[in-house]
Structure formats: structure tokens, C-alpha cells
Design a protein around this motif. Structure first.
Motif, short mmCIF file in Angstrom:
data_model
loop_
_atom_site.label_atom_id
_atom_site.label_comp_id
_atom_site.label_asym_id
_atom_site.label_seq_id
_atom_site.Cartn_x
_atom_site.Cartn_y
_atom_site.Cartn_z
N VAL A 45 34.25 -27.70 -76.08
CA VAL A 45 34.79 -26.43 -75.59
C VAL A 45 33.71 -25.44 -75.17
O VAL A 45 34.01 -24.33 -74.77
CB VAL A 45 35.72 -25.75 -76.63
N ARG A 46 32.45 -25.87 -75.27
CA ARG A 46 31.38 -24.94 -74.87
C ARG A 46 30.26 -25.71 -74.16
O ARG A 46 30.13 -26.92 -74.30
CB ARG A 46 30.85 -24.17 -76.06
N PRO A 47 29.47 -24.95 -73.41
CA PRO A 47 28.34 -25.58 -72.72
C PRO A 47 27.30 -26.08 -73.71
O PRO A 47 27.24 -25.58 -74.84
CB PRO A 47 27.75 -24.44 -71.88
N PRO A 48 26.48 -27.02 -73.34
CA PRO A 48 26.53 -27.71 -72.05
C PRO A 48 27.62 -28.79 -72.05
O PRO A 48 28.06 -29.22 -73.11
CB PRO A 48 25.14 -28.33 -71.94
N ARG A 49 28.02 -29.16 -70.89
CA ARG A 49 29.00 -30.25 -70.67
C ARG A 49 30.38 -29.93 -71.23
O ARG A 49 31.10 -30.80 -71.71
CB ARG A 49 28.46 -31.57 -71.22
N GLU A 50 30.74 -28.66 -71.15
CA GLU A 50 32.06 -28.22 -71.59
C GLU A 50 33.14 -29.05 -70.90
O GLU A 50 33.07 -29.31 -69.71
CB GLU A 50 32.23 -26.74 -71.21
N GLY A 51 34.15 -29.45 -71.68
CA GLY A 51 35.26 -30.23 -71.15
C GLY A 51 35.04 -31.74 -71.16
O GLY A 51 35.97 -32.49 -70.91
N HIS A 52 33.85 -32.19 -71.48
CA HIS A 52 33.57 -33.62 -71.54
C HIS A 52 33.81 -34.16 -72.95
O HIS A 52 33.81 -33.42 -73.93
CB HIS A 52 32.11 -33.90 -71.13
N TRP A 53 33.99 -35.47 -73.03
CA TRP A 53 34.17 -36.12 -74.32
C TRP A 53 32.83 -36.23 -75.04
O TRP A 53 31.79 -36.47 -74.42
CB TRP A 53 34.79 -37.51 -74.14
N ASP A 54 32.88 -36.07 -76.35
CA ASP A 54 31.69 -35.97 -77.18
C ASP A 54 31.92 -36.77 -78.46
O ASP A 54 33.06 -36.96 -78.88
CB ASP A 54 31.52 -34.48 -77.53
N LEU A 55 30.85 -37.23 -79.08
CA LEU A 55 30.94 -37.81 -80.41
C LEU A 55 30.64 -36.71 -81.42
O LEU A 55 29.84 -35.81 -81.13
CB LEU A 55 29.92 -38.94 -80.57
N PRO A 56 31.25 -36.74 -82.60
CA PRO A 56 30.93 -35.74 -83.62
C PRO A 56 29.43 -35.81 -83.95
O PRO A 56 28.93 -36.85 -84.39
CB PRO A 56 31.78 -36.16 -84.81
N SER A 57 28.74 -34.72 -83.69
CA SER A 57 27.29 -34.72 -83.86
C SER A 57 26.78 -33.29 -83.75
O SER A 57 27.50 -32.40 -83.33
CB SER A 57 26.62 -35.60 -82.81
N GLY A 58 25.50 -33.12 -84.09
CA GLY A 58 24.89 -31.81 -83.95
C GLY A 58 23.43 -31.83 -84.34
O GLY A 58 22.90 -32.84 -84.81
N PHE A 59 22.79 -30.69 -84.16
CA PHE A 59 21.37 -30.55 -84.46
C PHE A 59 21.14 -30.44 -85.96
O PHE A 59 21.93 -29.84 -86.68
CB PHE A 59 20.79 -29.31 -83.76
N CYS A 60 20.04 -31.03 -86.39
CA CYS A 60 19.63 -30.93 -87.80
C CYS A 60 19.21 -29.50 -88.11
O CYS A 60 18.55 -28.85 -87.30
CB CYS A 60 18.46 -31.86 -88.08
N ASP A 61 19.60 -29.02 -89.28
CA ASP A 61 19.06 -27.77 -89.79
C ASP A 61 17.64 -28.05 -90.28
O ASP A 61 17.25 -29.22 -90.44
CB ASP A 61 19.93 -27.25 -90.93
N GLY A 62 16.89 -27.00 -90.53
CA GLY A 62 15.51 -27.18 -91.00
C GLY A 62 15.42 -28.10 -92.20
O GLY A 62 16.12 -27.89 -93.19
N PHE A 63 14.62 -29.12 -92.11
CA PHE A 63 14.35 -30.11 -93.17
C PHE A 63 15.58 -30.93 -93.57
O PHE A 63 15.57 -31.57 -94.61
CB PHE A 63 13.73 -29.43 -94.40
#
Length: 162
Positions: A45-63
Motif C-alpha cells: 500500500v506504499r512506495p516503492p512499488r505500491e500496488g504490487h505483490w510482496d512477500l512478508p518481509s522488512g528491514f532489520c532493526d539495529g543488531f
């Protein structure tokens, strides 16, 4: 303000600044039999690539270890607890953020839902769907297309965690 493109060293304190790839953690959430295995994708629902299919994932927090990130992101995005299975691989990709192309190291694990019902976080996704592993849609990022191809190629050895 940086005086040149990284790597650069601060003249005042000698601190070195690099543009290192950002690690991520994500899951290929599976269900079904080995002949009709499906994976879960969410619509961004947000950029980048808003509206595209995604796998559940995200950036690591510090350490934070990427495996812990994968579990946390599934909980945040889907509202479920997951059980991680085999590590599928690390993929080098790019992520558009604040007008820059940033290098990323996308780490993926196979996973299954261990507890809970899927309840999407509306700040993350507008819908979810289960797709056959042998006919995935185009994903938001090339690394996700790559991991799905790799999982499909090795699906005879894919062991679903129950």
C-alpha cells in the motif's frame, strides 16, 4: 553533509561512512501439498512499488538477526505467529528510498503459520492471496521473483513445517 560519495572519512573525527547493503528478513509462507504448494503474497500500500505483490518481509532493526526480522515482520504485517523452516537464500537487490537506489541483502526462509488468523495491517497491505508456487504473479522486487523460482526449482525437497 558529506563532501563526497561514500566511502568517506570525516575530517574532524575520522569516522568512516560507507553505503553498505541493508539486511532484510522475509518469508515464503507455504501451505498445501508438494504437488500443489501455495505461497502467500500481500499487496503493498506504499512506495516503492505500491500496488504490487510482496512477500512478508522488512528491514532489520539495529543488531537484529534477519531470521528474527522475518518472524517480527510476519507478526506485524499478517497478525500471525509463524514457524520458520529452511533458509532459502540471500539475494542482492535494490530498494528505492528518498530518491536513492539503496543496495539490500534480502534473506528469506520458508515458513508456515503456527498460530492465529491472518489480519492484515492496513498500513502495510490492502489484501492477501495464496498463489500456486508454479504460477506466481510478478512480485514487487526482483529478489522475490528469484526466491520463488528457487523454491519452485527445489520444491521436491521443500519440507513443510507443521
Amino acid at each position: 553533509m558529506l563532501t563526497q560519495a561514500p566511502p568517506v572519512v570525516c575530517g574532524a573525527c575520522s569516522y568512516a561512512i560507507y553505503v553498505n547493503p541493508r539486511p532484510t528478513g522475509g518469508v515464503v509462507l507455504l501451505r498445501g501439498s508438494s504437488f500443489a504448494t501455495e505461497f502467500l503474497a500481500i499487496r503493498r500500500v506504499r512506495p516503492p512499488r505500491e500496488g504490487h505483490w510482496d512477500l512478508p518481509s522488512g528491514f532489520c532493526d539495529g543488531f537484529e538477526h534477519p531470521a528474527s526480522t522475518a518472524v517480527r515482520e510476519a507478526r506485524e504485517e499478517l497478525g500471525v505467529e509463524i514457524e520458520l523452516g529452511d533458509f532459502t537464500g540471500m539475494y542482492i537487490g535494490m530498494y528505492e528510498f528518498q530518491g536513492e537506489s539503496l543496495p539490500v541483502l534480502d534473506c528469506f526462509w520458508l515458513a508456515t503459520i503456527a498460530a492465529g488468523e491472518i489480519t492484515l495491517d492496513p498500513a502495510e497491505a490492502s489484501e492477501y492471496a495464496w498463489f500456486r508456487l508454479d504460477s506466481p504473479p510478478e512480485m514487487a522486487f526482483r529478489t522475490m521473483d528469484a526466491v520463488l523460482r528457487d523454491v519452485m526449482t527445489s520444491r521436491s525437497s521443500v519440507r513443510l513445517v507443521r
